[in-house]
Every structure is written in C-alpha cells, then in structure tokens.
Scaffold this motif. Structure first.
Motif, short mmCIF file in Angstrom:
data_model
loop_
_atom_site.label_atom_id
_atom_site.label_comp_id
_atom_site.label_asym_id
_atom_site.label_seq_id
_atom_site.Cartn_x
_atom_site.Cartn_y
_atom_site.Cartn_z
N ILE A 426 0.91 -1.30 -0.15
CA ILE A 426 0.07 0.10 0.06
C ILE A 426 0.87 1.28 -0.07
CG2 ILE A 426 -1.89 1.37 1.22
CD1 ILE A 426 -2.96 -1.40 2.18
N GLU A 427 1.86 1.13 0.67
CA GLU A 427 2.62 2.55 0.91
C GLU A 427 3.48 2.77 -0.39
OE1 GLU A 427 2.82 4.76 3.01
OE2 GLU A 427 1.73 3.66 4.17
N GLU A 428 3.82 1.65 -1.15
CA GLU A 428 4.33 1.72 -2.51
C GLU A 428 3.39 2.23 -3.49
OE1 GLU A 428 7.06 -2.14 -2.25
OE2 GLU A 428 5.61 -2.20 -4.15
N ARG A 429 2.24 1.73 -3.54
CA ARG A 429 1.31 2.10 -4.65
C ARG A 429 0.07 2.92 -4.36
NH1 ARG A 429 1.05 -4.28 -6.86
NH2 ARG A 429 3.07 -4.79 -6.32
N ASN A 430 -0.28 2.93 -3.05
CA ASN A 430 -1.62 3.84 -2.88
C ASN A 430 -1.53 4.56 -1.66
OD1 ASN A 430 -4.01 4.78 -3.12
ND2 ASN A 430 -5.34 2.93 -3.02
N PRO A 431 -0.26 5.33 -1.32
CA PRO A 431 -0.17 5.82 -0.26
C PRO A 431 -1.18 6.77 0.61
CG PRO A 431 1.49 6.88 -1.50
CD PRO A 431 0.65 5.73 -2.34
N GLN A 432 -1.80 7.47 -0.17
CA GLN A 432 -2.79 8.35 0.11
C GLN A 432 -4.18 7.74 0.46
OE1 GLN A 432 -1.94 7.83 -2.80
NE2 GLN A 432 -3.45 8.00 -4.35
N LEU A 433 -4.16 6.07 0.56
CA LEU A 433 -5.41 5.56 0.76
C LEU A 433 -6.02 5.88 2.25
CD1 LEU A 433 -7.45 3.00 -0.09
CD2 LEU A 433 -5.59 1.47 1.03
#
Length: 597
Positions: A426-433
RNA sequence: GCGCCUAUAGCUCAGAGGAUAGAGCGCCGGCCUCCGGAGCCGGGUGCGCAGGUUCGAGUCCUGCUAGGCGCACCA
C-alpha cells in the motif's frame, strides 16, 4: 423430468434429493441454463421423451465458436433407438430461436445453442441488480438444520496453521448453507479434555514458570508440552504419571481441576483474538469436557445393549470390518471416541439436525468410521446424517508440523506477516489510501484465507511462505483488487450522474461485445456454483469461480473503455453486477470485500 | 501386513462420462497522452503404468507403481 419451478415445495423436494444422495448435479440457479433446459424439455416432450435429466445433460462446449450451451444426444439414442446424430437433427427442428436463443445448430450428435448477446447481457444484469444480495441465495434449505463441528482446537496448544483449515472451511460451509436457507449451528468442540492435560499438569509441576504462564501463556504451555515429550523419551515413566494425573482430573481432583481450568481460560483468550481477526464466531463452545456426565450415560447405554466387550482390560465395541472402538481405558478413563459419541447423541437430542458435519482432518477418518459405526449399532437412524468433512493436512516442506516437537507456524505470525506485506505494498502504490490499517488487515487476512480455500479440501497443502505471501495471480488480493476496481468505477459513475444512489439503469442495447457477453455468462453461473459448493461441501468451488469471474472482468475492463462512452450506462450496470457477485462470493468464503485498497 | 487418500505442464493446482485437457506461478516478449499495472495481451507436443466397462475414459472398475496418512488404552 426433474421438477422445477417457483413452487417452494418442489424446490425443496429437489434439494432433498440432491443433498440426500449427493449424486445428482446441482443444475439450478443459472437462468440461461434453465431457459435452454426448458426449451429442450419441451422439444423432447414432442418426441415423446418425458423422463430425462435435461439440465444435468446440458454442457458448455469447449470452444465458444461451437455455441454457448450444448445438448448431446448420445444417451437418447438408447431410449429412442435411433442414431444420436438423427435425434439431434430432429430435436433441432423443433427448436426455433426466441428472445434469448439466437440460433440452434447441429454438429453431429450435439444440438448447439447460440444466445443473443445483448439479450443475454441484459437478462443477467437485470437479474443480479434486481436481486442484489439475494442473488445466488435460495430457500431450498428452509426449515432444515445443519450442525457444523469445526475449528475445535486443542486447549493448551497454540493455534497454528493446521487449525486454520478446519476453522475457515467450517466457517465458509456454514455461510454457504445459510445462504441456501438452512439454519446453522456452529460448534467449537474444544479439545479441552484428555490425557494431554495430564501431560501438561505433570510438566507444569516439574518445569513450570508461573510468572511466564501469566505473561505469555501460550508459549509457556507449548514449551511445557514440548519439554514433556523430550523428557518422556528418556523417562517413559512420565507417560504413566500423565495418565494418572488425567485420571485424577477426571475424578475431580482439586489441584488438577484448578490447573486445568487456568490453562483452559488462558488458551481461550488466545483463540478468541484469532477468531475475531478471522471474523469467525460460534453458537456453542461446548468442548469435550462438557460431556463428562453424558459420557457415563452413554457407556451405561452401551452396556445395557450388550455392545461392550472387555479386551485387554479395556472396554470396547466390536465393529464389522473395522478395528474395535475403544470406549474406556483399563484405568477407567474415557477416550476421544467416548466423548464424540456422547456429543453426537446430545446434539441430535438438542438440534434434531438434518446434517451434522465434522470438519476435521483426513487422518481422523478411521476415528469417525468407528464413531459412526458404534452409533449405528446403537440403532440411531440419524447416523446417516453425520458426515466427516475431511481435509488434507498441511505439510511444511519436508518437515511435518508437529506440536510435540514444537515445529509449528503460529497462525497469528502468518497473519501478521501477510498484513505487514500488504502495508508495504500500500505504501508503494497507494499511500494516500484512507483507513490503511483496516484495509491492510482485510487484505492480509483475506490472502491467507483465500490461499487455503482455493484448493480442493482433500488435498494436502505444502506450506511455504513465498506462496502464502504472493499476491499476484490466483490470490485473494487479486479478487479483492478487482472488487475495489469495480467500486472505483461505480464511484466515478455516480459522480457523472450515471448512478443515483443504489440504483442503476440497465440500459438496453448497449451490451453485447464478446468480453461483455463472456462476463455475463460467467455471472449467470454463480448461483449454480454456490449449490455445487454446498453439494460437494467444497468452498474452493466458489474461490475458483471468483478467479474466473475476475479474469473475465479484467479482460472486459482492458478491452473496453467504460466511462465517457455511449455505452457507459450499460457497462456500469455490468460492473455493478460483477461487484455484487464478487462481494457475495467473498462473503461466503469469509473474506472482506474492500471498496478501495 | 491391512485400510484410506493422492498422482494432470518445470512448480502449485483446475478439470460435472462427452467435441481440440485448462489456469496461476516462474521464464521470455509486449501494453498506460485514457476509467486503479495487486492489472491486461502473447509465447506450451503434460493426464504414473497395464488391462477392462462404454458409442465415448484424465474422469468409472480391476491390478500394479510411487508418495502421504491411519491401524486400541493420544486427540
């Protein structure tokens, strides 16, 4: 002909038939399949054939160019005493196109049906969106009860990956049967009685560290268990001591009871934490210790019926074609089988079940054959309703999982690692989740569950970290990702005013591309898949169907733009239908369906 | 020794007695000025062996072979 229709009694009869003998395939629920079946049945009636399982004979051709559904006529050749090719020809002449069937072809002995693509897509999407969460459910089990005995870990042993299978297979089967209208009773038949407690009591007295027991109870109990078996190798007298301690426990010894009750309490706390993460709950935690009094009655009853015989000092029931079932040890203490007998009788008296499922590993097959054999000799007709839902064990590379050797993978450690892995991604690809932590938990736990439930339950599983923590391809995260992608499209559709709240128009004439059609056909299969999963007691049917569905959806997604096209409305409806089925299917597996990830 | 389970592509696995046995992983090569790349598209001479039943067998039966699991005082 097999009865069908909306009459609930007919549906119910049919369900009894299926679930009673398990031989006839579940063919209900697919509206396309049903439509074709009904047409073939009508045509067959004109040829004078009334008793024929049409729906069970229809199949999907290997190559879509041959047709969408096919009816092979080989079996009719015997009934009609004609060449199958000729029957196919005659049958096809009686089958014209209709609103759904575009044309009918004959290839040798096969009658092949081509569906009208736009009509099929609309029919399926309409069906799913109008039924919502009800799509795939039925009432065929209404008024019937399934009791499931699953998870059932041994107290005082850590909850490791070996317990995972029983827990999630049982949990999933419970949800599957519930979705078919059955009443379910989930029982955690805790392994909280038996000689192992004698071992623990002895080990605790000799090597126990009271302060560590409070701080890290499960590790301490595991250490004690392992230590006991190490020591027992050089000092076999320990085994006798353990047996004596258990006998003392069974006879109500004060000190033994106090220790047992403490071990039990500490273990339950640990289990409860895991169950919460897995979303599993139980209606009863009546474990083996709950049957202390009932066991005496059971033994008495066996004695009165003259079924007990003495053998080498122990009391046994002789069985035909099986090793005798041991009821009481020579020291008078009870055994596993004794407790299972008492439990089964109690369960029938209490629940009057239509099915009793024991979700327990395959190595215990003989045990259940013996228990069922004894119940049969006792004259209980309901023994026919008891089933051992066996599953393969988990192997760990070449080493075997063995609590005695301390060679275990803690389930919690596996879950934690999976969740940690998801966090990184998640931190790699979608950190603003948003809600990253909650999503990571859903996806990590889902990955572990899916990895297990995607295999046929009877097969042994070789556990390795790489496979368990791989999220590409046929995995839970792939299915969840597809769900999140569909959710994202629907959010955008809503922003553009194509969806109002929960409702979405199924615009006519907008669907029909090959990828859309393929997806619609797949969606139509879902209710049938659920039935089959129930009939086979096989959650992996659903897991694999979801993978096929996601593949079809992603192919569609990459082949066609959805938003900003003239067909946006229709395509969004198809997306909504897909999302609905993924969500329902994941629910049956006990896996969360995130809206974003 | 007896019983049960398993055997399908290099690996992990699907295959409801039917037509030309399929996925994923790994490997190689492609695909975002565009809706989420945890994605998509392409690349493949494999049903342990031998009989039998059947119009038709990876699927059912028998016998082998190999692996796993059981076989009374554990659960």
């Amino acid at each position: 002909m097999v009865p069908r229709g909306s009459d609930p009694r007919l549906t119910r009869e049919r369900a009894l038939f299926y679930f009673g003998c398990g031989k006839v395939r579940a063919t209900m629920g697919n509206i396309l399949w049903q439509h074709v079946s009904e047409r073939v049945e009508q045509a067959l009636a004109e040829l004078g054939v009334e008793e024929f399982d049409v729906a069970g004979t229809i199949e999907v051709p290997p190559d879509p160019n041959l047709g969408d559904y096919a009816f092979p006529c080989f079996q009719l050749a015997r009934i009609l005493r004609k060449a199958p090719d000729r029957i196919a020809q005659e049958l096809a002449e009686k089958l014209g196109p209709d609103g759904l069937i575009e044309r009918v072809d004959v290839v040798k002995a096969y009658v092949n049906f081509f569906l009208n693509r736009p009509a099929t897509c609309e029919r399926v999407v309409t069906e799913i969106l109008s039924r919502g969460d009800e799509y795939g459910k039925s009432q065929m089990g209404s008024g019937r009860t399934v009791v499931l005995d699953f998870s059932s870990p041994n107290i005082a042993k850590p909850f490791h990956v070996g317990h995972l299978r029983s827990t999630i297979i049982g949990h999933s089967l419970a949800r599957i049967f519930e979705s078919l209208g059955y009443t379910t009773v989930r029982i955690n038949h805790l392994g909280d009685w038996g000689t192992q407690f004698g071992k623990l009591i002895v080990a605790y007295r000799k090597f126990g560290r009271p302060e560590r027991l409070q701080q890290d109870p499960i590790r301490e109990l595991l250490d004690l268990y392992v230590r006991f078996h190490q020591e027992a190798e050089t000092n076999p007298a320990l085994e006798d001591e353990a047996r004596a301690a258990f006998k003392a426990l069974e006879d109500g010894g004060e000190e033994e009871t106090r220790l047992w009750s403490e071990f039990r309490r500490l273990s339950l706390e640990e289990f409860e934490r895991i169950y919460q993460r897995l979303g599993v709950h139980f209606d009863s935690h009546q474990g083996e210790s709950a049957y202390n009094e009932a066991m005496e009655e059971t033994v008495k009853r066996l004695e009165e019926e003259g079924l007990l015989t003495e053998s080498e000092g122990a009391l046994v029931v002789e069985l035909e074609g099986l090793p005798a079932c041991l009821i009481k040890k020579k020291d008078g203490a009870t055994l596993y089988a004794t407790r299972d007998l008492a439990a089964a009788i109690h369960r029938y008296e209490r629940y009057q079940f239509d099915h009793l499922f024991y979700v327990v590993g395959a190595p215990q097959q003989l045990h259940f054959q013996q228990v069922f054999g004894v119940l049969k000799k006792m004259g209980f007709p309901w023994v026919e309703r008891c089933e051992h839902i066996a599953f393969g064990h988990i192997r760990l590379g070449d080493a075997q999982l063995s609590t005695r050797r301390g060679n275990v993978i803690f389930l919690e450690e596996l879950l934690d690692q999976a969740v940690e892995r998801v966090r990184t991604i998640i931190e790699e690809r979608n950190p603003q989740l948003e809600d990253k932590e909650a999503i990571a938990e859903m996806v990590g736990v889902g990955a572990v569950i899916f990895n297990d439930l995607s295999h046929n339950r009877i097969k042994d599983i070789t556990f390795d970290w790489e496979t368990a923590l791989n999220f590409d391809g046929d995995t839970g995260p792939y299915v969840q990702y597809t769900h999140a992608r569909a959710a994202s499209l629907l959010r955008r559709g809503e922003e553009e005013g194509l969806i109002q709240g929960e409702t979405i128009d199924v615009a006519t004439g907008q669907l029909g591309e090959p990828e859309e059609f393929q997806l619609a056909k797949r969606l139509a299969d879902y209710p049938q898949v659920v039935l089959r999963a129930a009939e086979e007691r096989e959650p992996s049917e659903i897991a694999r169907h979801l993978l096929d569905l996601c593949r079809d959806f992603n192919s569609f997604y990459h082949a066609h733009r959805i938003l900003g096209t003239p067909q946006a409305q229709g395509r969004l409806a198809l997306v909504a239908a897909t999302k609905q089925v993924i969500k329902s299917g994941l629910y049956l597996l006990g896996i969360a369906a995130p809206e974003a990830m």
